[in-house]
Write a protein that holds these residues in place. Sequence first.
Motif, PDB file in Angstrom:
ATOM      1  N   ALA A  71      31.607  41.515  34.160  1.00  9.55           N
ATOM      2  CA  ALA A  71      30.507  41.837  35.081  1.00  9.55           C
ATOM      3  C   ALA A  71      29.224  41.133  34.644  1.00  9.55           C
ATOM      4  O   ALA A  71      28.480  40.600  35.485  1.00  9.55           O
ATOM      5  N   GLU A  72      28.977  41.111  33.342  1.00  6.32           N
ATOM      6  CA  GLU A  72      27.787  40.426  32.824  1.00  6.32           C
ATOM      7  C   GLU A  72      27.875  38.919  33.083  1.00  6.32           C
ATOM      8  O   GLU A  72      26.874  38.282  33.446  1.00  6.32           O
ATOM      9  N   LYS A  73      29.068  38.355  32.892  1.00  2.93           N
ATOM     10  CA  LYS A  73      29.266  36.924  33.140  1.00  2.93           C
ATOM     11  C   LYS A  73      29.064  36.595  34.611  1.00  2.93           C
ATOM     12  O   LYS A  73      28.508  35.546  34.959  1.00  2.93           O
ATOM     13  N   ILE A  74      29.530  37.489  35.482  1.00  2.00           N
ATOM     14  CA  ILE A  74      29.378  37.286  36.921  1.00  2.00           C
ATOM     15  C   ILE A  74      27.899  37.239  37.302  1.00  2.00           C
ATOM     16  O   ILE A  74      27.463  36.384  38.084  1.00  2.00           O
ATOM     17  N   ILE A  75      27.132  38.173  36.737  1.00  2.00           N
ATOM     18  CA  ILE A  75      25.701  38.222  37.031  1.00  2.00           C
ATOM     19  C   ILE A  75      25.022  36.906  36.643  1.00  2.00           C
ATOM     20  O   ILE A  75      24.254  36.324  37.423  1.00  2.00           O
ATOM     21  N   GLU A 115      23.762  20.774  36.221  1.00  2.00           N
ATOM     22  CA  GLU A 115      24.261  20.617  34.849  1.00  2.00           C
ATOM     23  C   GLU A 115      24.252  21.950  34.101  1.00  2.00           C
ATOM     24  O   GLU A 115      25.159  22.231  33.299  1.00  2.00           O
ATOM     25  N   THR A 116      23.250  22.774  34.355  1.00  2.00           N
ATOM     26  CA  THR A 116      23.190  24.110  33.735  1.00  2.00           C
ATOM     27  C   THR A 116      24.348  24.980  34.218  1.00  2.00           C
ATOM     28  O   THR A 116      24.973  25.702  33.432  1.00  2.00           O
ATOM     29  N   LEU A 117      24.640  24.902  35.517  1.00  2.00           N
ATOM     30  CA  LEU A 117      25.756  25.665  36.078  1.00  2.00           C
ATOM     31  C   LEU A 117      27.093  25.194  35.504  1.00  2.00           C
ATOM     32  O   LEU A 117      27.961  26.009  35.182  1.00  2.00           O
ATOM     33  N   ILE A 118      27.248  23.889  35.355  1.00  2.00           N
ATOM     34  CA  ILE A 118      28.476  23.335  34.777  1.00  2.00           C
ATOM     35  C   ILE A 118      28.688  23.859  33.355  1.00  2.00           C
ATOM     36  O   ILE A 118      29.788  24.271  32.981  1.00  2.00           O
ATOM     37  N   ALA A 119      27.618  23.845  32.567  1.00  2.00           N
ATOM     38  CA  ALA A 119      27.700  24.322  31.182  1.00  2.00           C
ATOM     39  C   ALA A 119      28.039  25.810  31.142  1.00  2.00           C
ATOM     40  O   ALA A 119      28.852  26.246  30.319  1.00  2.00           O
ATOM     41  N   GLN A 120      27.437  26.585  32.039  1.00  5.72           N
ATOM     42  CA  GLN A 120      27.690  28.021  32.080  1.00  5.72           C
ATOM     43  C   GLN A 120      29.137  28.307  32.474  1.00  5.72           C
ATOM     44  O   GLN A 120      29.798  29.178  31.899  1.00  5.72           O
ATOM     45  N   LEU A 121      29.644  27.564  33.438  1.00  2.00           N
ATOM     46  CA  LEU A 121      31.038  27.740  33.872  1.00  2.00           C
ATOM     47  C   LEU A 121      32.002  27.393  32.750  1.00  2.00           C
ATOM     48  O   LEU A 121      32.993  28.097  32.537  1.00  2.00           O
ATOM     49  N   GLU A 122      31.720  26.332  32.027  1.00  2.00           N
ATOM     50  CA  GLU A 122      32.586  25.925  30.920  1.00  2.00           C
ATOM     51  C   GLU A 122      32.648  27.015  29.849  1.00  2.00           C
ATOM     52  O   GLU A 122      33.696  27.256  29.256  1.00  2.00           O
ATOM     53  N   ILE A 126      36.877  31.388  30.780  1.00  2.00           N
ATOM     54  CA  ILE A 126      37.954  32.173  30.182  1.00  2.00           C
ATOM     55  C   ILE A 126      38.011  33.583  30.765  1.00  2.00           C
ATOM     56  O   ILE A 126      39.042  34.249  30.719  1.00  2.00           O
ATOM     57  N   PHE A 127      36.911  34.048  31.349  1.00  2.00           N
ATOM     58  CA  PHE A 127      36.864  35.396  31.911  1.00  2.00           C
ATOM     59  C   PHE A 127      37.361  35.453  33.359  1.00  2.00           C
ATOM     60  O   PHE A 127      37.480  36.537  33.918  1.00  2.00           O
ATOM     61  N   PHE A 128      37.647  34.291  33.961  1.00  2.00           N
ATOM     62  CA  PHE A 128      37.979  34.260  35.381  1.00  2.00           C
ATOM     63  C   PHE A 128      39.316  33.574  35.635  1.00  2.00           C
ATOM     64  O   PHE A 128      39.807  32.805  34.805  1.00  2.00           O
ATOM     65  N   THR A 129      39.875  33.850  36.810  1.00  2.00           N
ATOM     66  CA  THR A 129      41.124  33.213  37.212  1.00  2.00           C
ATOM     67  C   THR A 129      40.854  31.757  37.594  1.00  2.00           C
ATOM     68  O   THR A 129      39.706  31.372  37.846  1.00  2.00           O
ATOM     69  N   LYS A 130      41.920  30.984  37.683  1.00  2.00           N
ATOM     70  CA  LYS A 130      41.775  29.587  38.081  1.00  2.00           C
ATOM     71  C   LYS A 130      41.221  29.479  39.500  1.00  2.00           C
ATOM     72  O   LYS A 130      40.480  28.541  39.807  1.00  2.00           O
ATOM     73  N   GLU A 131      41.585  30.451  40.345  1.00  2.00           N
ATOM     74  CA  GLU A 131      41.104  30.441  41.725  1.00  2.00           C
ATOM     75  C   GLU A 131      39.580  30.608  41.774  1.00  2.00           C
ATOM     76  O   GLU A 131      38.889  29.909  42.525  1.00  2.00           O
ATOM     77  N   THR A 132      39.071  31.542  40.966  1.00  2.00           N
ATOM     78  CA  THR A 132      37.625  31.766  40.933  1.00  2.00           C
ATOM     79  C   THR A 132      36.894  30.554  40.367  1.00  2.00           C
ATOM     80  O   THR A 132      35.860  30.131  40.896  1.00  2.00           O
ATOM     81  N   PHE A 199      33.725  37.605  43.554  1.00  2.00           N
ATOM     82  CA  PHE A 199      33.090  38.353  42.474  1.00  2.00           C
ATOM     83  C   PHE A 199      33.088  39.854  42.778  1.00  2.00           C
ATOM     84  O   PHE A 199      33.322  40.682  41.884  1.00  2.00           O
ATOM     85  N   ARG A 200      32.826  40.213  44.028  1.00  2.00           N
ATOM     86  CA  ARG A 200      32.836  41.636  44.415  1.00  2.00           C
ATOM     87  C   ARG A 200      34.211  42.244  44.172  1.00  2.00           C
ATOM     88  O   ARG A 200      34.327  43.385  43.693  1.00  2.00           O
ATOM     89  N   GLU A 201      35.237  41.488  44.509  1.00  2.00           N
ATOM     90  CA  GLU A 201      36.602  41.989  44.303  1.00  2.00           C
ATOM     91  C   GLU A 201      36.915  42.180  42.821  1.00  2.00           C
ATOM     92  O   GLU A 201      37.565  43.148  42.416  1.00  2.00           O
ATOM     93  N   LEU A 202      36.420  41.252  42.011  1.00  2.00           N
ATOM     94  CA  LEU A 202      36.677  41.333  40.566  1.00  2.00           C
ATOM     95  C   LEU A 202      36.024  42.557  39.918  1.00  2.00           C
ATOM     96  O   LEU A 202      36.594  43.150  38.996  1.00  2.00           O
ATOM     97  N   ILE A 203      34.855  42.930  40.411  1.00  2.00           N
ATOM     98  CA  ILE A 203      34.169  44.081  39.803  1.00  2.00           C
ATOM     99  C   ILE A 203      34.423  45.365  40.580  1.00  2.00           C
ATOM    100  O   ILE A 203      33.886  46.417  40.242  1.00  2.00           O
ATOM    101  N   GLY A 204      35.268  45.275  41.619  1.00  2.00           N
ATOM    102  CA  GLY A 204      35.696  46.483  42.305  1.00  2.00           C
ATOM    103  C   GLY A 204      34.725  47.047  43.298  1.00  2.00           C
ATOM    104  O   GLY A 204      34.658  48.265  43.499  1.00  2.00           O
ATOM    105  N   ILE A 205      33.967  46.187  43.963  1.00  2.00           N
ATOM    106  CA  ILE A 205      33.014  46.666  44.970  1.00  2.00           C
ATOM    107  C   ILE A 205      33.647  46.514  46.358  1.00  2.00           C
ATOM    108  O   ILE A 205      34.144  45.453  46.690  1.00  2.00           O
TER     109      ILE A 205
END
Length: 205
Positions: A71-75, A115-122, A126-132, A199-205
């Motif tokens: 949830a923190e990573k999603i935020i 570039e910041t988003l790319i670094a954050q995703l990298e 590990i916390f997300f599925t390949k689809e996400t 993301f909503r589905e992952l955190i159960g909303i």
Amino acid sequence: MEKFIYFFTGITAFTTVAIWLGKLIITKTFDLGLEKYKSSLQKDIEIHKSELAKQSLEHEVKFSKLHNDRAEKIIVLYKKVVELEKALIHSTNIAQGAEFKRDTQREKECINTIETLIAQLEFDKIFFTKETVSKVEDIIREAWQIVVQMTLVRSKANRETYFSRETENYVNYGELWNKTFERTQVEFKKLKETLADDFRELIGI
């Protein structure tokens, strides 16, 4: 003869008593053994239940921590996406003056945000599925294309000697500019909303 009868009767009675006592002893011994086995089995069951409860609790704690971490990573990750959207809108906004031909700062901000988003995703993938992860990569890919398209708009505009709607070149880059702005407002937003649903589905909303 009477002695023999008494003797035989005594032997029979003794044998009967002995047999009865033997059966009683065997029965009692079996009952005691069975009770001991049942008691031991009950203890094993209780120990097993305790272990299962402990493992279940550990699993719940680990799952809860993973869920909270995710949830923190999603935020953080979604905030980067929103920041990128704002940078793209700021860069492609058609309400810019003629100075936009020389102003590359907005594009630089977009590139830095990508570039910041790319670094954050990298760091967080590990916390997300390949689809996400793939959906975030689609957003990054779309952002790069918008930046390139806006660079082309500026390049076309710089070929003009003045800012006029009557020139053919203005129509070319003007249409491309409108398409770039619309792409940011529509296509990028669709990708962002698709990711938000994930993301909503992952955190159960």
